[in-house]
Design a protein around this motif. Structure first.
Motif, PDB file in Angstrom:
ATOM      1  N   LEU A 164       2.117  -6.769  -9.027  1.00 54.13           N
ATOM      2  CA  LEU A 164       3.344  -6.300  -8.379  1.00 54.13           C
ATOM      3  C   LEU A 164       3.741  -7.186  -7.202  1.00 54.13           C
ATOM      4  O   LEU A 164       4.789  -6.974  -6.598  1.00 54.13           O
ATOM      5  N   ALA A 165       2.893  -8.145  -6.874  1.00 55.76           N
ATOM      6  CA  ALA A 165       3.197  -9.017  -5.743  1.00 55.76           C
ATOM      7  C   ALA A 165       4.214 -10.076  -6.129  1.00 55.76           C
ATOM      8  O   ALA A 165       4.495 -10.294  -7.306  1.00 55.76           O
ATOM      9  N   ASP A 166       4.760 -10.728  -5.144  1.00 52.45           N
ATOM     10  CA  ASP A 166       5.698 -11.817  -5.378  1.00 52.45           C
ATOM     11  C   ASP A 166       4.994 -13.177  -5.442  1.00 52.45           C
ATOM     12  O   ASP A 166       5.657 -14.199  -5.482  1.00 52.45           O
ATOM     13  N   TYR A 167       3.683 -13.154  -5.414  1.00 52.41           N
ATOM     14  CA  TYR A 167       2.932 -14.399  -5.522  1.00 52.41           C
ATOM     15  C   TYR A 167       1.983 -14.345  -6.709  1.00 52.41           C
ATOM     16  O   TYR A 167       1.482 -13.274  -7.062  1.00 52.41           O
ATOM     17  N   LEU A 171      -6.368  -3.487   6.400  1.00 51.04           N
ATOM     18  CA  LEU A 171      -5.185  -3.807   5.587  1.00 51.04           C
ATOM     19  C   LEU A 171      -5.121  -2.988   4.297  1.00 51.04           C
ATOM     20  O   LEU A 171      -4.074  -2.902   3.676  1.00 51.04           O
ATOM     21  N   ASP A 172      -6.211  -2.368   3.901  1.00 52.45           N
ATOM     22  CA  ASP A 172      -6.200  -1.504   2.711  1.00 52.45           C
ATOM     23  C   ASP A 172      -5.400  -0.225   2.927  1.00 52.45           C
ATOM     24  O   ASP A 172      -5.084   0.471   1.963  1.00 52.45           O
ATOM     25  N   GLN A 201       6.234  -8.018  -0.724  1.00 52.30           N
ATOM     26  CA  GLN A 201       5.047  -8.324   0.092  1.00 52.30           C
ATOM     27  C   GLN A 201       4.977  -7.451   1.334  1.00 52.30           C
ATOM     28  O   GLN A 201       3.938  -7.391   1.984  1.00 52.30           O
ATOM     29  N   LYS A 225      -4.704  -2.451  -3.888  1.00 48.32           N
ATOM     30  CA  LYS A 225      -3.642  -2.844  -2.982  1.00 48.32           C
ATOM     31  C   LYS A 225      -4.203  -3.127  -1.601  1.00 48.32           C
ATOM     32  O   LYS A 225      -4.818  -2.260  -0.986  1.00 48.32           O
ATOM     33  N   THR A 226      -4.010  -4.325  -1.151  1.00 52.28           N
ATOM     34  CA  THR A 226      -4.367  -4.701   0.209  1.00 52.28           C
ATOM     35  C   THR A 226      -3.238  -5.573   0.740  1.00 52.28           C
ATOM     36  O   THR A 226      -2.909  -6.595   0.123  1.00 52.28           O
ATOM     37  N   PHE A 227      -2.650  -5.143   1.834  1.00 50.01           N
ATOM     38  CA  PHE A 227      -1.551  -5.905   2.427  1.00 50.01           C
ATOM     39  C   PHE A 227      -1.954  -7.371   2.584  1.00 50.01           C
ATOM     40  O   PHE A 227      -3.016  -7.669   3.122  1.00 50.01           O
ATOM     41  N   LYS A 228      -1.114  -8.248   2.086  1.00 48.21           N
ATOM     42  CA  LYS A 228      -1.291  -9.704   2.129  1.00 48.21           C
ATOM     43  C   LYS A 228      -2.328 -10.244   1.142  1.00 48.21           C
ATOM     44  O   LYS A 228      -2.468 -11.460   1.013  1.00 48.21           O
ATOM     45  N   PHE A 229      -3.053  -9.389   0.442  1.00 46.88           N
ATOM     46  CA  PHE A 229      -4.087  -9.900  -0.448  1.00 46.88           C
ATOM     47  C   PHE A 229      -3.870  -9.567  -1.914  1.00 46.88           C
ATOM     48  O   PHE A 229      -4.058 -10.413  -2.775  1.00 46.88           O
ATOM     49  N   SER A 230      -3.503  -8.330  -2.192  1.00 46.38           N
ATOM     50  CA  SER A 230      -3.561  -7.890  -3.577  1.00 46.38           C
ATOM     51  C   SER A 230      -2.556  -6.780  -3.814  1.00 46.38           C
ATOM     52  O   SER A 230      -2.394  -5.893  -2.972  1.00 46.38           O
ATOM     53  N   ASP A 231      -1.883  -6.835  -4.937  1.00 41.49           N
ATOM     54  CA  ASP A 231      -0.991  -5.738  -5.323  1.00 41.49           C
ATOM     55  C   ASP A 231      -1.042  -5.591  -6.833  1.00 41.49           C
ATOM     56  O   ASP A 231      -0.070  -5.840  -7.540  1.00 41.49           O
ATOM     57  N   VAL A 274       0.868  -1.188   0.000  1.00 43.71           N
ATOM     58  CA  VAL A 274       0.000   0.000   0.000  1.00 43.71           C
ATOM     59  C   VAL A 274       0.893   1.222   0.000  1.00 43.71           C
ATOM     60  O   VAL A 274       1.620   1.483   0.969  1.00 43.71           O
TER      61      VAL A 274
END
Lengths: 404, 404, 404
Positions: free
Chosen positions: C218-221, B125-126, B328, C187-193, B105
């Motif tokens: 943009l995430a590593d997953y 978390l947003d 991450q 963007k949500t930490f741990k969920f979406s980038d 974020v």
């Protein structure tokens, strides 16, 4: 009446009978807003016996960011309207009398910061502090999952909807009535297409004001609607020994907790720890035109408020006695409505979920009069008595709804 | 101290011992906000050995629209505060040292765009990207339906609440301390009436700052409260071989997954794919006044942070090791609190849901010191060692809570 | 292309082949926004055969407060983009032709006023009124609790996300293409980038425009993603006897209700009370490069729209026939996508929930061409016919998903 198309443009008017100056302060159809703004009788060249001003102001700080208020000073009263919160009335002040209450919620909260569905549908409580809150129009009442499977959040959405069009109209002939109107829409594709044109009218120098609301169903389908005019009054009117009077056919407790207060439904305790709230459902009597009056006054009878409404528009009346401590919000609600405060699913069997046809308009008219002397109060109580006309008020022991 | 009633009015002060200049930047009670604003030691005529500036700036772009930040430059550090997000600290920069982390974020998100109850209560978390997030005060911890039937969303609401009152006070006598205060309220009719006065103090030229928060229960009823000071640190401090030290009675894994990391609780992996997060619950030791210190430093021991707090105010300490990949959000949390990060319903049986009486004020004091040399780090670690005083740290294998 | 670092700074460019003027209107990374702004070919010293202007304007009124729109007038068409609503296209007007529809929702709603999870995940309907809505990218489709236990609200979050970076690039060589780009992040930490760079390109004087979107993980997953380009058309194109044409391998009803309309899937009723909506799932045919075309035209065949897309990017096509009454929103959706409109949990078994690798970028290209004469329409239909190449269209009677 001449409609000004530009924002807040002052136009000197001719001598037509309906002559008036109109100022568009906010207009969503044009995407525009006038910002901070004010007008006075002097600006209009009106030699009113009572001077008046109308001012629009944008607020900041905390959850107030971006909230617009409109303050009408009619020479004897100061009325604060909140276009950003569905044209609610924050408070009315006149000398040492105040209509309104002191909620723990101090800011005038921008709906952008409110999640109505939080706390299982109680998010509305994050912003509740006004003297007059409209609870509707898509639904009203306590939160709960309705028969359609949807959570109906507490008291609907209209109070947390910013007005789309806001205008001030000032009659340029005596008595120079000031009209502040806001259009508030509840629109959801496939669900709702309600528009409510809300107008507050006040005469310079007078100690009362009127609400005239027109709810229109713009959809092509008949829909349910509900409305409660949740008027809230604390000190100085509310106090130990304050009294509520209204012509009533029947009074019943909202729930089991309120049973204990039924026989004292008309009187108030002082601020009382652990009282929480008692609610009473009233079936009002009215005169031959449907007009009726509810009166709240202090112990001495020299300060109060009289709420006029029409039972053909608003057939039921909720009395909310929240005489908990001052800090918790010591307040009573006088709430004419189409409905009581139960969740919608409980009101359908009671016949208290009316419908509105495609294109139909429903009008709601209320008056709020400040009582500022024993004589004012006596006059109001006389009207209540005249409407009741000696009929009995039935005290029904059991709540209308057996809540689980 | 003289309170200026107008916004950001600079007043030259006299020679009283407590002389200070005060600037009101935001004041919800007046509905006002100063907009963009800045002040420097030069503007104040202060001949500070270290020059300083304080600047308030409104942000735009994406979900930042309308967010205010305050940047304090004390000559050696730049601290970015976010009044719109509950006075959180976005980051602290000093030379090549940065307190903070790189979240996915990127924007400083206006709470108006956040729905805390989304994703079953994970909406927080947003917007999570700050160095210091207050998790409270109505509740804290992982989301879940609490015993009262309400969803408690992740880590409470205070960080997503705009400050109602923001002021800057600058002492006009050496050492010219700069105090930035914000008042953040959590108010819901019938549920909560908490006010927290949050003050950050920093001395020009020094590499540390202090937080002094005062939480007051304005309600007439005793209520539960919880707070975690969620301090978050990534590179350059966090890296493979970075180390965490704190005087500890007992350390236990938060859940089954963390059991595998228990014996290495003090050391860190480099960015590690699929690591996700391990959390440890620490019962800290403290000196005779309750003061204790947690230290994080890099592998070389020449960069780090020391977090001072008091166990009479904040009795427990959560260590959050989120050493997943850089993208991450490679980050560790040092989190003194009244409570661990379990949902409230699990903390009550642990005695970690304290209450606050009507009118009571609870104070929380923390200090953050930048460690910028081996000597800085050594000094901090010496304090940790002195507090521990040779006592054992029990490694408890089983989590305090058996999560379902 | 030269990037201007200051906001909306006009720079006269040299004679490089890629010469262009770039204007940054909004930049979250700098926290800045240019406010109201406009440029014309004249301002740029461009002697374009068709004059053009690009204007950015902030809206007010009701739930529009703070919404930015960008209006591109290319001499023959006026395109209204909404950066605050995920770069959606509100409408396109050219003479008496309009791409778009008339929703009951009239305002261009600021996402700050929308709670996507309201009405069991139907909150998106509070703001639905655009000609082009992107439904994605984290997920799309009808609301419901997905296999991961989370409520996936209707059609994802991207359309209710304000653009973080908005820029206008105008080529300074013929044909002087105008490019308006917005970057919208989920963007949500741990969920979406997810980041999507969305560019609309239009040539002065031409009656078509192109969308080029680049979605980057943009995430590593590796993560799932979905997108539907929900293009919506009402009058004057949609009317009794209007016709839809697209090269199709197979057409099937979305649900049981749509079965009755399967054989007439290509034709439209006039506004029809109680029709509600019928949805058809189309497996499109394409040319050897994957390109295909869907055409909607009025009864006379002299007004319409052709939607070009590529099945390697967007393999499926949803046809949404909402031919209810005019006031309810008489509209049809032509919706190329990675997915149909079922909830995600139903699309996984159909193979319609693609994934995107760490760092991967997926491009989506669409063209929208206004058909303003019989000849325009004939040309478009000829292309459809050429792609179909005489192959049969299978009408599958049973929906792909047996909804409960």
């Amino acid at each position: 009446m001449l409609k000004k198309t530009s924002l807040a443009l002052l136009v000197a008017m001719g001598s037509l009978p309906s002559q008036a100056a109109e100022f568009i302060l906010t207009d969503a159809s044009a995407g525009s807003d006038v910002g901070n703004w004010q007008i006075s009788n002097g600006d209009l060249g009106i030699d009113s016996p009572a001077p008046f001003t109308v001012e629009k102001k944008r607020l900041f700080g905390g959850k107030q960011a971006g909230v617009d208020i409109i303050v009408i000073d009619n020479g004897v009263m100061e009325i604060t309207l909140v276009p950003t919160r569905g044209m609610g009335i924050y408070e009315v002040k006149s000398g040492d009398l105040r209509l309104g209450w002191t909620s723990p919620v101090k800011e005038i909260v921008n709906p952008a910061f409110i999640d109505l569905e939080s706390r299982n549908g109680l998010g509305w409580l994050d912003g509740f502090n006004e003297m007059l809150v409209r609870c509707g129009y898509e639904w009203t009442g306590h939160p709960g999952v309705d028969d359609d499977g949807f959570l109906k959040s507490l008291h609907g959405r209209v109070q947390n909807t910013p007005a789309s069009m806001v205008k001030v109209v000032i009659d340029e002939q005596p008595p120079y009535a000031i009209h502040v109107s806001g259009e508030v829409s509840e629109k959801t594709f496939k669900f709702s297409d309600l528009k409510t044109e809300m107008t507050l009218t006040v005469i310079p120098g007078e100690n009362s004001f009127a609400l005239h609301d027109e709810l229109t169903n713009l959809a092509d389908y008949e829909n349910e609607y509900q409305i409660i005019y949740h008027g809230n009054f604390g000190t100085p009117i509310l106090e130990k020994g304050a009294k509520f009077s209204a012509p009533a056919k029947e009074v019943s407790p909202f729930n089991d907790y309120a049973k204990a207060g039924l026989k004292d439904w008309q009187t108030y305790l002082g601020p009382t720890k652990d009282f929480d709230e008692m609610v009473f459902n009233i079936m009002p009597n009215a005169d031959e035109n449907g007009n009726t009056l509810a009166v709240l006054h202090n112990a001495a009878g020299d300060q109060g408020v009289a709420v006029g409404f029409n039972v053909t528009e608003l057939p039921v009346l909720t009395l909310w006695k929240n005489t908990d401590t001052l800090k918790q919000g010591y307040v009573t609600g006088i709430e004419p409505g189409t409905s009581f405060a139960y969740n919608t699913k409980y009101q359908r069997p009671l016949g208290l979920v009316p419908t509105i046809k495609p294109g139909e308009t429903k009008a709601f008219n209320l008056t709020y009069t400040l009582l500022q002397s024993r004589s004012d109060t006596r006059q109001a109580l006389d009207k209540v008595e005249a409407i009741q006309g000696g009929q009995d008020t039935a005290l029904r022991e059991e709540p209308l709804v057996a809540l689980p």
